[in-house]
Design an enzyme around this catalytic site. Structure first.
Site, PDB file in Angstrom:
ATOM      1  N   GLY A   1       0.829  -1.214   0.000  1.00  0.00           N
ATOM      2  CA  GLY A   1       0.000   0.000   0.000  1.00  0.00           C
ATOM      3  C   GLY A   1       0.854   1.250   0.000  1.00  0.00           C
ATOM      4  O   GLY A   1       1.825   1.338   0.738  1.00  0.00           O
TER       5      GLY A   1
ATOM      6  N   ARG B   1       1.051  -4.926  -5.029  1.00  0.00           N
ATOM      7  CA  ARG B   1       1.015  -6.080  -4.115  1.00  0.00           C
ATOM      8  C   ARG B   1       1.205  -7.287  -5.035  1.00  0.00           C
ATOM      9  O   ARG B   1       0.343  -7.587  -5.850  1.00  0.00           O
ATOM     10  CB  ARG B   1      -0.339  -6.169  -3.419  1.00  0.00           C
ATOM     11  CG  ARG B   1      -0.662  -4.977  -2.512  1.00  0.00           C
ATOM     12  CD  ARG B   1      -1.840  -5.299  -1.636  1.00  0.00           C
ATOM     13  NE  ARG B   1      -2.457  -4.119  -1.051  1.00  0.00           N
ATOM     14  CZ  ARG B   1      -2.005  -3.479   0.015  1.00  0.00           C
ATOM     15  NH1 ARG B   1      -0.906  -3.885   0.611  1.00  0.00           N
ATOM     16  NH2 ARG B   1      -2.651  -2.424   0.476  1.00  0.00           N
TER      17      ARG B   1
ATOM     18  N   ASP C   1       4.323  -4.320   6.594  1.00  0.00           N
ATOM     19  CA  ASP C   1       4.525  -5.655   7.144  1.00  0.00           C
ATOM     20  C   ASP C   1       4.650  -6.740   6.054  1.00  0.00           C
ATOM     21  O   ASP C   1       5.590  -7.542   6.068  1.00  0.00           O
ATOM     22  CB  ASP C   1       3.313  -5.943   8.049  1.00  0.00           C
ATOM     23  CG  ASP C   1       3.571  -7.090   8.958  1.00  0.00           C
ATOM     24  OD1 ASP C   1       4.663  -7.139   9.531  1.00  0.00           O
ATOM     25  OD2 ASP C   1       2.678  -7.956   9.064  1.00  0.00           O
TER      26      ASP C   1
ATOM     27  N   THR D   1       3.724   2.805   5.998  1.00  0.00           N
ATOM     28  CA  THR D   1       2.333   2.339   5.957  1.00  0.00           C
ATOM     29  C   THR D   1       1.496   3.244   6.837  1.00  0.00           C
ATOM     30  O   THR D   1       1.938   3.611   7.936  1.00  0.00           O
ATOM     31  CB  THR D   1       2.188   0.889   6.460  1.00  0.00           C
ATOM     32  OG1 THR D   1       0.788   0.621   6.665  1.00  0.00           O
ATOM     33  CG2 THR D   1       2.911   0.610   7.760  1.00  0.00           C
TER      34      THR D   1
ATOM     35  N   ASP E   1      -1.030   2.316   8.394  1.00  0.00           N
ATOM     36  CA  ASP E   1      -1.627   1.518   9.482  1.00  0.00           C
ATOM     37  C   ASP E   1      -0.856   1.596  10.805  1.00  0.00           C
ATOM     38  O   ASP E   1      -1.411   1.348  11.865  1.00  0.00           O
ATOM     39  CB  ASP E   1      -1.708   0.040   9.076  1.00  0.00           C
ATOM     40  CG  ASP E   1      -2.826  -0.223   8.085  1.00  0.00           C
ATOM     41  OD1 ASP E   1      -3.434   0.755   7.608  1.00  0.00           O
ATOM     42  OD2 ASP E   1      -3.093  -1.394   7.772  1.00  0.00           O
TER      43      ASP E   1
ATOM     44  N   ASP F   1       1.473  -0.504  11.862  1.00  0.00           N
ATOM     45  CA  ASP F   1       1.409  -1.852  12.434  1.00  0.00           C
ATOM     46  C   ASP F   1       2.724  -2.612  12.285  1.00  0.00           C
ATOM     47  O   ASP F   1       2.743  -3.824  12.160  1.00  0.00           O
ATOM     48  CB  ASP F   1       0.273  -2.651  11.778  1.00  0.00           C
ATOM     49  CG  ASP F   1       0.462  -2.795  10.272  1.00  0.00           C
ATOM     50  OD1 ASP F   1       1.349  -2.122   9.713  1.00  0.00           O
ATOM     51  OD2 ASP F   1      -0.269  -3.587   9.652  1.00  0.00           O
TER      52      ASP F   1
ATOM     53  N   ARG G   1      -5.887  -2.426   8.564  1.00  0.00           N
ATOM     54  CA  ARG G   1      -6.280  -3.798   8.207  1.00  0.00           C
ATOM     55  C   ARG G   1      -6.559  -4.651   9.447  1.00  0.00           C
ATOM     56  O   ARG G   1      -7.575  -5.281   9.561  1.00  0.00           O
ATOM     57  CB  ARG G   1      -5.169  -4.437   7.374  1.00  0.00           C
ATOM     58  CG  ARG G   1      -5.585  -5.694   6.647  1.00  0.00           C
ATOM     59  CD  ARG G   1      -4.386  -6.374   6.048  1.00  0.00           C
ATOM     60  NE  ARG G   1      -3.732  -5.540   5.047  1.00  0.00           N
ATOM     61  CZ  ARG G   1      -4.077  -5.500   3.763  1.00  0.00           C
ATOM     62  NH1 ARG G   1      -5.055  -6.252   3.337  1.00  0.00           N
ATOM     63  NH2 ARG G   1      -3.434  -4.727   2.921  1.00  0.00           N
TER      64      ARG G   1
HETATM   65  O1  F6P Z   1      -2.047  -1.222   4.522  1.00  0.00           O
HETATM   66  C1  F6P Z   1      -2.640  -0.024   4.240  1.00  0.00           C
HETATM   67  C2  F6P Z   1      -4.098  -0.215   3.864  1.00  0.00           C
HETATM   68  O2  F6P Z   1      -4.570   1.030   3.427  1.00  0.00           O
HETATM   69  C3  F6P Z   1      -4.980  -0.777   4.979  1.00  0.00           C
HETATM   70  O3  F6P Z   1      -5.360   0.201   5.903  1.00  0.00           O
HETATM   71  C4  F6P Z   1      -6.127  -1.310   4.191  1.00  0.00           C
HETATM   72  O4  F6P Z   1      -6.751  -2.379   4.881  1.00  0.00           O
HETATM   73  C5  F6P Z   1      -5.468  -1.818   2.931  1.00  0.00           C
HETATM   74  O5  F6P Z   1      -4.239  -1.132   2.816  1.00  0.00           O
HETATM   75  C6  F6P Z   1      -6.261  -1.597   1.675  1.00  0.00           C
HETATM   76  O6  F6P Z   1      -5.601  -2.199   0.635  1.00  0.00           O
HETATM   77  P1  F6P Z   1      -5.927  -1.973  -0.908  1.00  0.00           P
HETATM   78  O7  F6P Z   1      -5.417  -0.617  -1.283  1.00  0.00           O
HETATM   79  O8  F6P Z   1      -5.218  -3.075  -1.593  1.00  0.00           O
HETATM   80  O9  F6P Z   1      -7.417  -2.013  -1.040  1.00  0.00           O
END
Ligand code: F6P
Length: 319
Positions: free
Chosen positions: A10, A71, A102, A125, A127, A129, A171
């Site tokens: 992300g 990803r 992570d 990130t 998050d 985390d 997340r």
């Molecule tokens: O890891 C960052 C994040 O924004 C989380 O808060 C969220 O759950 C996830 O990525 C969303 O991922 P994507 O952009 O793949 O929908």
């Protein structure tokens, strides 16, 4: 020594300041900076090129990442990790800066078990985390985006005597929700890390409504998956007309704050200095109690991030 930078997972505001500092600083050190475009997918595809000062001109204030991110599902397979490693070797890259969270660090840990690498991960990130660091690039900007949204939602909530359930990202981690609830004075905060006693809250809120409370602000962390359930509870049991706002990906965008830019610069300079002196480093930059440091990647990925209990203690307690 050719050094490369890659963004993985992300995106987070602050990636661009880190990318800019990386290019400028590597040149300052008399070395050649490379970009790996499109995250780990790009590494597998050999999407690698020399970076220039011109590439990074005028990007420091921009969210997102000019070299893009991804990803990568292919990276879970050994054959693709091998290709990724071979692409690094082919380009002659001797050190790698990885901006990621992570999942990206797990991927790098796996790669470093299989092949000899020289890399430094930079926690990036929204998050927050990642084990071992108090904060990550992107967190401060995301918190400010949420603060801005909550200030606006409060205006309409108070005018209409409504309850608002605002879902914020994270997340599996309730950090953004907890800090946002504390700093916006929200009545309720629902996060994966803490129990929420519905009957105590119900009694408390009903009493307050009788005494004149006219609106309720409730922050729910995405990771709880309780947004709809809590909205129904507020409407049916507490008896207040309720609306849901899911802030979503706006939390990942926007101009990085001063704090995120500084964090990006500090992490990047230290990461480059380290890579120029090492040959087989598998480390992650961290900041703990205001001090910069590094941890082995195994230590970071083997431990789970835990939210600071003192932070939880600051949440509004409805009892
Ligand atoms: O890891 C960052 C994040 O924004 C989380 O808060 C969220 O759950 C996830 O990525 C969303 O991922 P994507 O952009 O793949 O929908």
């Amino acid at each position: 020594m050719p050094l490369a930078i890659i963004c993985s997972g992300g995106d987070a505001p602050g990636m661009n300041p880190a990318i800019k500092k990386f290019v400028d600083y590597v040149y300052e050190k008399g070395e050649t900076p490379y970009f790996i475009y499109n995250g780990l997918e790009g590494l597998i595809d050999g999407d690698i090129d020399v970076a220039t000062h011109k590439d990074v001109a005028g990007i420091v204030h921009r969210g997102g990442a000019i070299i893009r991110s991804s990803r990568s599902k292919r990276f879970y397979e050994y054959e693709y990790r091998k290709i990724a490693y071979e692409n690094l070797k082919k380009s002659g890259i001797t050190g790698l800066v990885v901006l990621g969270g992570d999942g990206s660090f797990r991927a790098m840990d796996k790669l470093s078990e299989e092949f000899e690498l020289n890399f430094v991960g930079i926690p990036t990130t929204i998050d927050n985390d990642i084990y071992g660091t108090d904060t990550c690039i992107g967190v401060d900007t995301a918190l400010n985006v949420i603060r801005d949204a909550l200030d606006k939602i409060r205006d309409t909530a108070s005018t209409f005597s409504r309850a608002f359930v605002v879902e914020v990202m994270g997340r599996e981690c309730g950090y953004l929700a907890a800090v946002s609830a504390i700093t916006s004075g929200a009545e309720i905060c629902i996060i994966p890390e803490a129990d929420f006693n519905r009957s105590v809250a119900q009694e408390h809120l009903k009493r307050e409504i009788e005494e004149g409370r006219s609106y309720i602000l409730c922050i729910v962390s995405e990771g709880t998956r309780m947004t709809n359930e809590i909205a129904q509870w507020l409407e049916k049991e507490i008896g207040m007309e309720t609306r849901i706002t899911v802030l979503g990906h706006i939390q990942r965008g926007g101009s990085p704050t001063v704090n995120d830019r500084m964090l990006a610069f500090e992490f990047t300079v230290r990461a480059v200095d380290h890579l120029l002196q090492s040959h087989n480093s598998n480390k992650v930059m961290v900041i703990e109690n205001g001090r910069y440091g590094m941890k082995e990647i195994e230590e970071v990925v083997e431990h789970r991030y835990r939210i600071d209990p003192e932070l939880l203690g600051m949440l509004n307690r409805l009892d």
